[in-house]
Design a protein around this motif. Structure first.
Motif, mmCIF file in Angstrom:
data_model
loop_
_atom_site.group_PDB
_atom_site.id
_atom_site.type_symbol
_atom_site.label_atom_id
_atom_site.label_comp_id
_atom_site.label_asym_id
_atom_site.label_seq_id
_atom_site.Cartn_x
_atom_site.Cartn_y
_atom_site.Cartn_z
ATOM 1 N N GLN A 17 7.983 12.163 13.501
ATOM 2 C CA GLN A 17 9.023 11.144 13.575
ATOM 3 C C GLN A 17 10.139 11.577 14.528
ATOM 4 O OE1 GLN A 17 9.194 8.048 11.789
ATOM 5 N NE2 GLN A 17 7.026 8.479 11.470
ATOM 6 N N ARG A 18 10.538 12.843 14.456
ATOM 7 C CA ARG A 18 11.624 13.336 15.305
ATOM 8 C C ARG A 18 11.292 13.213 16.784
ATOM 9 N NH1 ARG A 18 12.968 17.965 17.988
ATOM 10 N NH2 ARG A 18 11.031 19.000 17.369
ATOM 11 N N LEU A 19 10.043 13.481 17.123
ATOM 12 C CA LEU A 19 9.627 13.431 18.524
ATOM 13 C C LEU A 19 9.258 12.020 18.975
ATOM 14 C CD1 LEU A 19 7.425 16.660 18.628
ATOM 15 C CD2 LEU A 19 9.712 16.358 19.578
ATOM 16 N N GLY A 20 9.185 11.089 18.038
ATOM 17 C CA GLY A 20 8.837 9.722 18.406
ATOM 18 C C GLY A 20 7.426 9.587 18.923
ATOM 19 N N ILE A 21 6.496 10.328 18.337
ATOM 20 C CA ILE A 21 5.106 10.303 18.785
ATOM 21 C C ILE A 21 4.484 8.941 18.466
ATOM 22 C CG2 ILE A 21 2.817 11.308 18.396
ATOM 23 C CD1 ILE A 21 4.190 13.967 17.906
ATOM 24 N N GLN A 22 3.704 8.455 19.407
ATOM 25 C CA GLN A 22 3.025 7.180 19.227
ATOM 26 C C GLN A 22 1.526 7.398 19.086
ATOM 27 O OE1 GLN A 22 4.283 3.810 21.564
ATOM 28 N NE2 GLN A 22 6.052 4.940 22.368
ATOM 29 N N VAL A 23 0.867 6.465 18.411
ATOM 30 C CA VAL A 23 -0.578 6.535 18.217
ATOM 31 C C VAL A 23 -1.201 5.241 18.717
ATOM 32 C CG1 VAL A 23 -0.449 8.096 16.238
ATOM 33 C CG2 VAL A 23 -0.365 5.634 15.869
ATOM 34 N N PHE A 24 -2.460 5.339 19.118
ATOM 35 C CA PHE A 24 -3.172 4.145 19.572
ATOM 36 C C PHE A 24 -3.889 3.532 18.382
ATOM 37 C CE2 PHE A 24 -6.802 1.843 21.319
ATOM 38 C CZ PHE A 24 -6.144 1.034 22.251
ATOM 39 N N ASP A 25 -3.566 2.296 18.103
ATOM 40 C CA ASP A 25 -4.147 1.572 16.975
ATOM 41 C C ASP A 25 -5.235 0.653 17.516
ATOM 42 O OD1 ASP A 25 -4.778 0.044 14.765
ATOM 43 O OD2 ASP A 25 -2.714 0.055 14.020
ATOM 44 N N ALA A 26 -6.486 0.998 17.201
ATOM 45 C CA ALA A 26 -7.609 0.218 17.725
ATOM 46 C C ALA A 26 -7.611 -1.208 17.194
ATOM 47 C CB ALA A 26 -8.927 0.906 17.376
ATOM 48 N N GLN A 28 -5.046 -3.112 16.766
ATOM 49 C CA GLN A 28 -4.084 -3.890 17.540
ATOM 50 C C GLN A 28 -4.294 -3.741 19.041
ATOM 51 O OE1 GLN A 28 -0.082 -2.890 16.322
ATOM 52 N NE2 GLN A 28 -0.629 -2.783 14.138
ATOM 53 N N ASN A 29 -5.176 -2.784 19.409
ATOM 54 C CA ASN A 29 -5.420 -2.476 20.817
ATOM 55 C C ASN A 29 -4.102 -2.186 21.543
ATOM 56 O OD1 ASN A 29 -7.106 -2.031 23.034
ATOM 57 N ND2 ASN A 29 -6.813 -4.116 23.803
ATOM 58 N N ALA A 30 -3.256 -1.400 20.881
ATOM 59 C CA ALA A 30 -1.946 -1.100 21.454
ATOM 60 C C ALA A 30 -1.408 0.181 20.825
ATOM 61 C CB ALA A 30 -0.981 -2.261 21.203
ATOM 62 N N TRP A 31 -0.397 0.752 21.503
ATOM 63 C CA TRP A 31 0.277 1.938 20.977
ATOM 64 C C TRP A 31 1.396 1.513 20.031
ATOM 65 C CZ3 TRP A 31 -1.094 6.979 22.161
ATOM 66 C CH2 TRP A 31 -2.037 7.127 23.174
ATOM 67 N N ARG A 32 1.640 2.322 18.998
ATOM 68 C CA ARG A 32 2.737 2.082 18.070
ATOM 69 C C ARG A 32 3.267 3.427 17.588
ATOM 70 N NH1 ARG A 32 0.997 3.366 13.058
ATOM 71 N NH2 ARG A 32 -1.213 3.055 12.509
ATOM 72 N N LEU A 33 4.484 3.421 17.044
ATOM 73 C CA LEU A 33 5.058 4.646 16.508
ATOM 74 C C LEU A 33 4.233 5.142 15.327
ATOM 75 C CD1 LEU A 33 8.892 3.859 16.602
ATOM 76 C CD2 LEU A 33 7.648 5.511 18.014
ATOM 77 N N ILE A 34 4.066 6.442 15.264
ATOM 78 C CA ILE A 34 3.285 7.021 14.182
ATOM 79 C C ILE A 34 4.010 6.822 12.862
ATOM 80 C CG2 ILE A 34 4.324 9.328 14.327
ATOM 81 C CD1 ILE A 34 1.507 10.475 13.837
ATOM 82 N N GLY A 35 3.267 6.564 11.825
ATOM 83 C CA GLY A 35 3.857 6.398 10.504
ATOM 84 C C GLY A 35 3.959 7.727 9.780
ATOM 85 N N LYS A 36 4.570 7.715 8.646
ATOM 86 C CA LYS A 36 4.685 8.901 7.806
ATOM 87 C C LYS A 36 4.184 8.565 6.413
ATOM 88 C CE LYS A 36 7.837 12.359 5.954
ATOM 89 N NZ LYS A 36 9.234 12.829 5.826
ATOM 90 N N VAL A 37 3.329 9.430 5.898
ATOM 91 C CA VAL A 37 2.758 9.206 4.569
ATOM 92 C C VAL A 37 3.861 9.288 3.526
ATOM 93 C CG1 VAL A 37 1.109 10.046 2.871
ATOM 94 C CG2 VAL A 37 0.558 10.152 5.309
ATOM 95 N N ARG A 38 3.921 8.312 2.646
ATOM 96 C CA ARG A 38 4.935 8.301 1.593
ATOM 97 C C ARG A 38 4.599 9.342 0.529
ATOM 98 N NH1 ARG A 38 4.056 2.863 2.449
ATOM 99 N NH2 ARG A 38 2.686 2.785 0.622
ATOM 100 N N THR A 39 5.626 10.022 0.062
ATOM 101 C CA THR A 39 5.404 11.036 -0.969
ATOM 102 C C THR A 39 5.222 10.376 -2.325
ATOM 103 O OG1 THR A 39 7.783 11.268 -1.303
ATOM 104 C CG2 THR A 39 6.750 12.768 0.274
#
Length: 753
Positions: A17-26, A28-39
């Motif tokens: 989250q701090r680095l703002g890493i994005q992931v490719f979501d097949a 949506q065929n687009a990049w989006r911000l990575i999520g964080k697993v809820r505790t």
């Protein structure tokens, strides 16, 4: 362990989250911000990395080679309803799971999670989880340093390449990027090269003799890099070794794969058993434990240095002591003000401690070695020279360059005084002087331990020569010998870096020790022992137990040094044949060293060293055993061995008997301890002994005479060491087979029984 993993998963999520890493979501065929697993307080963890089992990854990459594993995978997919037939397997895996199968990094953080493969395909072991954490850390570090390619274009390398026009510079930047990202080219060739390199690391470095050099050499580097007071304080604090090692792991100073053996092997697709074997040998042989001690001590020393610097800065930031510490930090990319604010606790302090250890002990990373050395071919051809390059880098950066700047007026140092940044100059002559001053005792200690424990010869002039020169008050000669010995010590401990590799090769060549040619890839040394075995089998016609034993020694350093250590123990604790033979062999090596010293001084063109592969004959096993018996003064044993060899000849002719006798006599002459040259005359022997008497102490000269006399007297008593009488039997008669009685009589006459 589950709680620890839960904490790690949370920490990785925070960093993403701090680095703002994005992931490719097949989907949506687009990049989006990575999520964080809820505790979830009711569960220890909610995330576990998906890891395709190694055998199935191999099958996906090469179905033909791993046909059985591929068929297993196909059967699993069919049973789970993912595909209807084997024909659909390739298309299904390539479209749905291409990113998971194309790389050894099995849980890419840059690909959004999709529907998983069947559970039977995955490996959920702790080992794979640790591997995921390591892969995550490496990729996140790359993104933080160079940006993320994909979401908004290219990373820093792509942007840099777009601005360059010179082809050679473009190629260099691309090669650096390939090394950092672990991109593979010529995969099959690289895998083969890296396999040999990985296995050679364990078989050649995994032994206690090398561990001693690593231990003393590493401690010496720390003593060279930091003031002696901090070095000694680090040694005192190292008394609690367990706590020091734990602290080093916590700070990231120590990692299990500190040499990158497993990482390089994994990157190039080397079989896992090869890397496991190599790392296992490093641990068993003592090399890895020695590294733990060295790096932990370096950490304690660096912390003492920083603590002392903080005290000086708080007292007077413009004092000479303060400025010298600041000069070191600025030279290595640190701002002393940040460290001052943290007060020994904080991320910049931890970074300093890691850097202080890696800069001195080497990190084997691309920022410390040339790019070509960190590529598969470079790692193969220039093996063991990466560390030497790092030593030279440290020497130039933190010792030689400051010395030169001090001559010019001093290093420029920026300090803040009352809110204003001013520039001052400071002279730092001492680090370079300390570097060479610490190298000499370090080298002498390492050589002394290797000689005492394993019987390896010490380089340079012998102690007996130095003692005699001092006793004779020959100051000039004594100083010359001491300087030669000091230089040899610096070379043997590795303080001259990559240049010392060639100097060490010259010393080994001069002293007839095991010759390590820097231009001969050590990884090819794996073939030396099998090559020798084949040559011996061809030349001798057979191999005896002693041959197999010696071949094993040549091929596995742990076995060789283990035997030497056992010899040393036997020499000092028993009167066994094993111990006496070992002592006799070491005495002979010492006598030969003295003979070579004489030959060098007298300008005699003695043979410099043995060839890579010796010349063997059917008589070689007997010759070796006869010489061993003579070294012990056992004339009867030597005579028995020779007689047995002559009686087993087939056919037994006068000519074959004479040829065998000539072979044994030649070997005995060549095996003489006090041998200066081939075909040495009695006059030349007397000249050498006269020189030795004038150069060695009384005890040393008596030892030399005893060693040579024991061998020579036994050779004469056995009937081997005397001129061969002229055989009056005609040539054509000498080739006829003799009857048993005639052959026995002829043998007795020839060896003068």
């Amino acid at each position: 362990m589950l709680k620890a993993w839960s904490g790690l998963a949370s920490r990785t999520g925070d960093e993403n989250q701090r680095l703002g890493i994005q992931v490719f979501d097949a989907t949506q065929n687009a990049w989006r911000l990575i999520g964080k697993v809820r505790t979830d307080p009711a569960r220890f963890f909610v995330f576990w990395p998906r890891a395709v089992k190694r055998k199935y990854r191999d099958a996906m990459a090469n179905p033909e080679k791993y046909a059985r594993e591929w068929q297993e995978l196909v059967d699993i997919l069919i049973a789970d309803g993912r595909i209807a037939s084997e024909d659909e397997a390739g298309r299904y895996l390539n479209t749905e799971f291409r990113d998971e199968t194309a790389s050894d990094y099995f849980a890419s953080i840059e690909r959004a999670r999709s529907d998983p493969l069947p559970e039977a395909v995955y490996d959920y072991s702790w080992e794979q989880a640790v591997r995921y954490a390591r892969s995550w850390a490496e990729r996140v570090s790359q993104i933080e340093a160079f940006g993320q390619a994909g979401p908004e274009g290219g990373d820093l390398f792509d942007e840099t390449l777009a601005t360059l026009t010179r082809p050679r510079l473009q190629e260099h930047v691309q090669r650096v990027a390939d090394v950092i990202y672990g991109r593979r080219r010529n995969r099959t060739v690289n895998t083969v090269l890296q396999s040999f390199s990985t296995l050679a690391t364990g078989t050649q470095l995994g032994n206690p003799a090398t561990a001693i050099v690593n231990l003393i050499g590493g401690l010496t580097l720390t003593a060279q890099a930091f003031p002696t007071s901090h070095f000694l304080r680090g040694l005192r604090e190292l008394g609690n070794l367990s706590a020091a090692v734990d602290d080093a792991y916590a700070k990231g100073v120590l990692i299990d794969d500190f040499m990158g053996v497993s990482a390089d092997a994994e990157q190039e697709g080397v079989k896992e058993w090869i890397s496991r074997t190599s790392t296992g040998l490093l641990k068993v042989g003592g090399f890895a434990p020695a590294e733990y001690v060295v790096r932990s001590h370096n950490l304690l020393t660096a912390r003492s240095f920083l603590r002392d610097a903080l005290t000086a800065w708080n007292r007077d930031v413009t004092s000479g002591k303060s400025l010298k510490a600041i000069a070191w930090l600025q030279r290595n990319g640190f701002d002393y003000r940040t460290l001052l604010v943290e007060g020994m606790t904080g991320p910049e302090t931890d970074r300093f401690l890691r850097y202080a250890v890696n800069e001195v002990q080497g990190s084997y990373r691309i920022d410390q070695v040339p790019t070509f050395m960190d590529e598969p071919l470079g790692r193969f051809l220039l093996k063991y020279q990466k560390f030497s390059t790092q030593v030279v880098r440290m020497l130039v950066k933190n010792h030689l360059a400051p010395f030169v700047e001090s001559i010019k007026g001093g290093e420029r140092v920026r300090v803040e005084v009352d809110g204003e940044v001013i520039e001052q100059r400071v002279r730092t002559f001492l680090p370079l002087l300390r570097y060479f001053a610490m190298a000499v005792p370090g080298g002498l200690i390492a050589e002394g331990l290797r000689a005492a424990l394993f019987g390896y010869g010490e380089s340079g002039p012998d102690d007996e020569e130095i003692k005699r020169a001092l006793a004779d008050n020959d100051r000039a000669h004594a100083l010359s010998l001491i300087l030669q010995r000091a230089f040899s010590a610096m070379v043997s401990i590795g303080s001259l870096g990559v240049f010392g590799n060639y100097g060490q090769a010259v010393h080994a060549w001069q002293d007839r020790q095991r010759f390590k040619n820097p231009l001969d890839p050590p990884s090819l040394g794996l073939f030396d022992a099998p090559g020798t075995a084949i040559l011996k089998l061809i030349d001798q016609g057979s191999l005896d137990g002693d041959d197999v034993f010696r071949i094993a020694e040549d091929g596995l350093s742990l076995f060789r040094t283990g035997r030497r250590l056992a010899e040393t123990v036997a020499m000092h604790t028993s009167d066994s044949q094993f111990g006496r033979q070992a002592q006799a062999q070491r005495d002979r090596y010492w006598a030969r060293k003295i003979a070579r010293r004489y030959a060098d001084e007298a300008g005699i063109e003695a043979k410099r060293r043995a060839p890579e592969y010796g010349v063997f004959t059917a008589n070689t096993p007997t010759n070796r055993k006869v010489k061993d018996a003579l070294l012990l003064g056992d004339a009867e044993r030597a005579k028995e061995l020779l007689s047995a060899r002559l009686h087993e000849l087939d056919p037994r002719t006068a000519e074959s008997i004479q040829q065998t006798l000539a072979s044994v006599r030649g070997a005995v002459r060549a095996g003489r301890p006090a041998l200066v040259m081939e075909s040495q005359s009695g006059y030349e022997t007397e000249q050498f002994l006269a020189w030795a008497e004038s150069r060695l102490t009384a005890e040393g000269f008596a030892r030399l005479k005893r060693i040579d006399k024991t061998y020579m007297d036994a050779a004469r008593r056995s009937g081997i060491w005397r001129p061969q009488p002229v055989d009056t039997v005609k040539k054509q008669v000498s080739k006829r087979p003799l009857s048993d009685d005639m052959a026995d009589a002829y043998i007795r006459r020839m060896i003068h029984e």
